[in-house]
Design a protein around this motif. Structure first.
Motif, PDB file in Angstrom:
ATOM      1  N   THR A 185       0.830  -1.239   0.023  1.00 16.23           N
ATOM      2  CA  THR A 185      -0.039   0.109  -0.069  1.00 16.23           C
ATOM      3  C   THR A 185       0.764   1.466   0.003  1.00 16.23           C
ATOM      4  O   THR A 185       2.152   1.353   0.429  1.00 16.23           O
ATOM      5  CB  THR A 185      -1.004   0.130   1.140  1.00 16.23           C
ATOM      6  OG1 THR A 185      -1.713   1.276   1.269  1.00 16.23           O
ATOM      7  CG2 THR A 185      -0.127   0.059   2.438  1.00 16.23           C
ATOM      8  N   PHE A 186       0.254   2.301  -0.438  1.00 16.17           N
ATOM      9  CA  PHE A 186       0.754   3.678  -0.224  1.00 16.17           C
ATOM     10  C   PHE A 186       0.339   4.349   0.617  1.00 16.17           C
ATOM     11  O   PHE A 186      -1.273   4.289   0.944  1.00 16.17           O
ATOM     12  CB  PHE A 186       0.891   4.414  -1.631  1.00 16.17           C
ATOM     13  CG  PHE A 186       1.520   3.798  -2.684  1.00 16.17           C
ATOM     14  CD1 PHE A 186       2.816   4.477  -3.013  1.00 16.17           C
ATOM     15  CD2 PHE A 186       1.174   2.865  -3.401  1.00 16.17           C
ATOM     16  CE1 PHE A 186       3.667   4.114  -4.308  1.00 16.17           C
ATOM     17  CE2 PHE A 186       2.032   2.381  -4.568  1.00 16.17           C
ATOM     18  CZ  PHE A 186       3.350   2.909  -4.677  1.00 16.17           C
ATOM     19  N   THR A 187       0.756   5.308   1.429  1.00 13.22           N
ATOM     20  CA  THR A 187       0.241   6.108   2.393  1.00 13.22           C
ATOM     21  C   THR A 187       0.775   7.537   2.489  1.00 13.22           C
ATOM     22  O   THR A 187       2.204   7.649   2.303  1.00 13.22           O
ATOM     23  CB  THR A 187       0.324   5.600   3.888  1.00 13.22           C
ATOM     24  OG1 THR A 187      -0.546   6.231   4.693  1.00 13.22           O
ATOM     25  CG2 THR A 187       1.543   5.237   4.384  1.00 13.22           C
ATOM     26  N   LYS A 188       0.358   8.627   2.887  1.00 15.65           N
ATOM     27  CA  LYS A 188       0.796   9.723   3.012  1.00 15.65           C
ATOM     28  C   LYS A 188       1.010  10.296   4.604  1.00 15.65           C
ATOM     29  O   LYS A 188       1.272  11.242   5.066  1.00 15.65           O
ATOM     30  CB  LYS A 188      -0.016  10.872   2.315  1.00 15.65           C
ATOM     31  CG  LYS A 188       0.037  10.871   0.806  1.00 15.65           C
ATOM     32  CD  LYS A 188      -0.848  11.921   0.133  1.00 15.65           C
ATOM     33  CE  LYS A 188      -0.821  11.771  -1.321  1.00 15.65           C
ATOM     34  NZ  LYS A 188      -1.497  12.867  -1.997  1.00 15.65           N
ATOM     35  N   TYR A 189       0.692   9.175   5.551  1.00 19.06           N
ATOM     36  CA  TYR A 189       0.757   9.437   6.881  1.00 19.06           C
ATOM     37  C   TYR A 189       1.986   8.401   7.469  1.00 19.06           C
ATOM     38  O   TYR A 189       1.786   7.224   7.367  1.00 19.06           O
ATOM     39  CB  TYR A 189      -0.634   9.094   7.428  1.00 19.06           C
ATOM     40  CG  TYR A 189      -1.770   9.678   7.083  1.00 19.06           C
ATOM     41  CD1 TYR A 189      -2.047  11.008   7.311  1.00 19.06           C
ATOM     42  CD2 TYR A 189      -2.625   9.049   6.205  1.00 19.06           C
ATOM     43  CE1 TYR A 189      -3.154  11.834   6.937  1.00 19.06           C
ATOM     44  CE2 TYR A 189      -3.671   9.832   5.516  1.00 19.06           C
ATOM     45  CZ  TYR A 189      -4.040  11.157   6.038  1.00 19.06           C
ATOM     46  OH  TYR A 189      -5.103  11.907   5.563  1.00 19.06           O
ATOM     47  N   LYS A 190       2.700   9.136   8.152  1.00 18.85           N
ATOM     48  CA  LYS A 190       3.933   8.387   8.469  1.00 18.85           C
ATOM     49  C   LYS A 190       3.272   7.344   9.766  1.00 18.85           C
ATOM     50  O   LYS A 190       3.972   6.432  10.063  1.00 18.85           O
ATOM     51  CB  LYS A 190       5.098   9.192   9.106  1.00 18.85           C
ATOM     52  CG  LYS A 190       5.939   9.745   8.100  1.00 18.85           C
ATOM     53  CD  LYS A 190       7.272  10.309   8.420  1.00 18.85           C
ATOM     54  CE  LYS A 190       7.940  10.451   7.369  1.00 18.85           C
ATOM     55  NZ  LYS A 190       9.380  11.171   7.760  1.00 18.85           N
ATOM     56  N   TRP A 191       2.353   7.947  10.551  1.00 16.62           N
ATOM     57  CA  TRP A 191       1.993   6.836  11.437  1.00 16.62           C
ATOM     58  C   TRP A 191       1.565   5.546  11.096  1.00 16.62           C
ATOM     59  O   TRP A 191       1.571   4.781  11.576  1.00 16.62           O
ATOM     60  CB  TRP A 191       1.061   7.595  12.394  1.00 16.62           C
ATOM     61  CG  TRP A 191      -0.438   7.757  11.845  1.00 16.62           C
ATOM     62  CD1 TRP A 191      -0.988   9.063  11.307  1.00 16.62           C
ATOM     63  CD2 TRP A 191      -1.645   6.965  11.544  1.00 16.62           C
ATOM     64  NE1 TRP A 191      -2.178   9.049  10.734  1.00 16.62           N
ATOM     65  CE2 TRP A 191      -2.607   7.681  10.965  1.00 16.62           C
ATOM     66  CE3 TRP A 191      -1.590   5.649  12.133  1.00 16.62           C
ATOM     67  CZ2 TRP A 191      -3.622   7.116  10.755  1.00 16.62           C
ATOM     68  CZ3 TRP A 191      -3.021   5.120  11.706  1.00 16.62           C
ATOM     69  CH2 TRP A 191      -4.005   5.871  10.999  1.00 16.62           C
ATOM     70  N   LEU A 192       0.611   5.604   9.839  1.00 22.84           N
ATOM     71  CA  LEU A 192       0.184   4.521   9.234  1.00 22.84           C
ATOM     72  C   LEU A 192       1.554   3.654   8.591  1.00 22.84           C
ATOM     73  O   LEU A 192       1.096   2.625   8.497  1.00 22.84           O
ATOM     74  CB  LEU A 192      -0.755   4.961   8.247  1.00 22.84           C
ATOM     75  CG  LEU A 192      -1.536   3.891   7.323  1.00 22.84           C
ATOM     76  CD1 LEU A 192      -2.403   3.000   8.556  1.00 22.84           C
ATOM     77  CD2 LEU A 192      -2.490   4.411   6.540  1.00 22.84           C
ATOM     78  N   MET A 193       2.299   4.589   8.194  1.00 21.59           N
ATOM     79  CA  MET A 193       3.398   3.502   7.539  1.00 21.59           C
ATOM     80  C   MET A 193       4.122   2.761   8.736  1.00 21.59           C
ATOM     81  O   MET A 193       4.381   1.900   8.381  1.00 21.59           O
ATOM     82  CB  MET A 193       4.361   4.547   6.951  1.00 21.59           C
ATOM     83  CG  MET A 193       5.734   4.101   6.438  1.00 21.59           C
ATOM     84  SD  MET A 193       7.017   5.368   6.007  1.00 21.59           S
ATOM     85  CE  MET A 193       8.475   4.213   5.312  1.00 21.59           C
ATOM     86  N   ILE A 194       4.435   3.341   9.827  1.00 22.88           N
ATOM     87  CA  ILE A 194       4.981   2.829  10.977  1.00 22.88           C
ATOM     88  C   ILE A 194       4.114   1.762  11.596  1.00 22.88           C
ATOM     89  O   ILE A 194       4.780   0.495  11.671  1.00 22.88           O
ATOM     90  CB  ILE A 194       5.212   3.528  12.119  1.00 22.88           C
ATOM     91  CG1 ILE A 194       6.337   4.618  11.629  1.00 22.88           C
ATOM     92  CG2 ILE A 194       5.767   3.045  13.113  1.00 22.88           C
ATOM     93  CD1 ILE A 194       6.223   5.711  12.604  1.00 22.88           C
TER      94      ILE A 194
END
Length: 456
Positions: free
Chosen positions: A348-357
């Motif tokens: 997935t792609f995300t623009k939210y670092k918290w979601l990336m982590i």
């Protein structure tokens, strides 16, 4: 592979420019440098000499390094077809980051008397090198080489290899020199002292890392050289595998887009910080080498007040989206069953670092622990937790670039290519508009398996 008769080869104006001339290359042992050298020796067969700056490294002597250098499959066609041209390489012991480039007086005299063309590609490409180190290599190393070039009696062209990401503060980047990100004198004064990470960030003035920052400053140092001799700047974007010659798909390291895309394809990476519709600006390494060779020939000896900049990029004329790029990688991994973890196409792609982590923790780190526990149970050494350290480090290193999208113009490059003879167009392809991305990425994946993973 392009094969030309002797009569056709004689019509190559680019090869004619290099005939009888000697070239001095820095960074010749690197990924890009190897391709420069192979292309010059093969496609400009009447070149006189290639002087190659080289240093001892990690306990390997210069002779050991050059033996390993020529063992690369990249040089197979040269060994098979024009083996005598390998003798045209002259090693110049030295180091880009020590006084006078570490070149002896004897070797300096040889360079001053014989060199007509300089290709400067040596640099530290580590994104987050300490500022003092990046400055010493990228800026001061270039300054010393420029000073040497002005003493050369036959010099006709100085080509500096920069990066397309020297101006990340702009969404549209043209083939011009933009204002520097900081005052060079003030930066020089700062790096003389130990500075904190917080002080470094202030000095970077919005640039994402010390690499792009020092390369931006170096462009202005190089620009001053135009007053003394013909000088050009080439800005490659994300340099990837060979498209055409000498081996389709050849790749020499895991840097750039290679590592992160392969981790996704293996199923050990599940998230990219950014947007699937952003542009990944890839350029084949042979296109960069061809452009440098052609631009050197077209500008050599030319008296001009204008410093020409060539953006070696694909985003403006043949854009490739991140989603398409990584999707093609995972499709290839599934087709060849080269993944480590099931369902590599689930990412997935995300623009939210918290979601990336969160995704990294749930879908990368926890599965890695489970897989390593299983390996221990069946008597094998654990490997996935250690691998995850590298995967996550890579994900965060490229996060700035995957979370931004630029349109980088390459009009001057395309105009120059269009002006070439039909023979030179065949020998030195460098127009990014001609790339078929599906075909290219398929070869790219094969190259990674074959040359980096060493799989048949």
């Amino acid at each position: 592979m392009v094969s030309l008769t002797t009569n056709e080869a004689e019509k190559s104006s680019v090869a004619e420019f290099y005939a009888g001339k000697s070239v001095f290359i820095t960074g010749g042992t690197g990924f890009l440098g190897k391709v420069f050298i192979e292309r010059l020796l093969y496609s400009c067969p009447d070149i006189d000499k290639i002087y190659m700056l080289i240093r001892e490294k990690r306990g390997f002597s210069i002779s050991e390094r050059i033996k390993k250098f020529f063992d690369d499959p990249l040089f197979k066609r040269l060994k098979d077809e024009i083996p005598a041209n390998l003798e045209k390489i002259v090693l110049i012991p030295g180091d880009i980051c020590i006084p006078n480039l570490g070149i002896s007086a004897e070797h300096e005299k040889i360079l001053v008397e014989n060199v007509s063309v300089i290709i400067h590609s040596a640099a530290t490409v580590k994104m987050n090198e300490p500022l003092a180190t990046a400055w010493k290599i990228n800026v001061e190393g270039t300054r010393m080489l420029l000073a040497l070039s002005r003493r050369m009696k036959k010099i006709e062209i100085f080509t500096h290899i920069s990066t397309a990401y020297t101006n990340t503060d702009r969404e549209l980047i043209e083939e011009i020199l933009y204002p520097p990100p900081a005052d060079m004198y003030k930066v020089h004064e700062s790096v003389k002292n130990e500075i904190t990470e917080e002080e470094t960030m202030k000095i970077l003035n919005g640039r994402p890392n010390t690499y792009t920052f020092t390369k931006a400053l170096t462009e202005h140092l190089v620009a001053e050289n135009q007053a003394y001799l013909p000088t050009i700047i080439v800005r490659p974007s994300i340099v990837a595998s060979v498209k055409e010659d000498p081996i389709r798909g050849w790749i020499g390291n895991w840097f750039g887009a290679t590592g992160v895309s392969w981790f996704i394809a293996k199923g050990v990476g599940r998230v990219i910080y950014g947007d699937a519709n952003y542009i990944v600006d890839l350029i084949p390494v042979d296109y960069v080498a061809n452009l440098v060779i052609v631009a050197g020939a077209k500008n050599g000896g030319e008296k001009s007040k204008e410093l020409k900049v060539y953006n070696c990029c694909s985003s403006s004329c043949n854009p490739l989206k991140y989603g398409t790029f990584l999707g093609t990688f995972t499709e290839d991994a599934i087709k060849h069953k080269s993944y480590d973890v099931p369902k590599p196409d689930w990412f997935t792609f995300t623009k939210y670092k918290w979601l990336m982590i969160l995704v990294i923790t749930l879908f990368q780190l926890i599965p890695a622990c489970i897989l390593d526990l299983y390996r221990l149970i069946i008597g094998k050494n654990p490997r996935y937790i250690k691998l995850q350290h590298l995967v996550t480090q890579t994900q965060f290193t490229v996060a700035y670039f995957s979370s931004h999208s630029w349109e980088i113009k390459a009009d001057r490059v395309r105009e120059m290519f269009a002006s070439l003879s039909s023979v030179d167009k065949q020998k030195f392809p460098c127009d990014p508009a001609t790339i078929d991305w599906k075909e290219y990425i398929t070869d790219y994946c094969w190259g990674i398996r074959h040359f980096l993973e060493k799989k048949k």
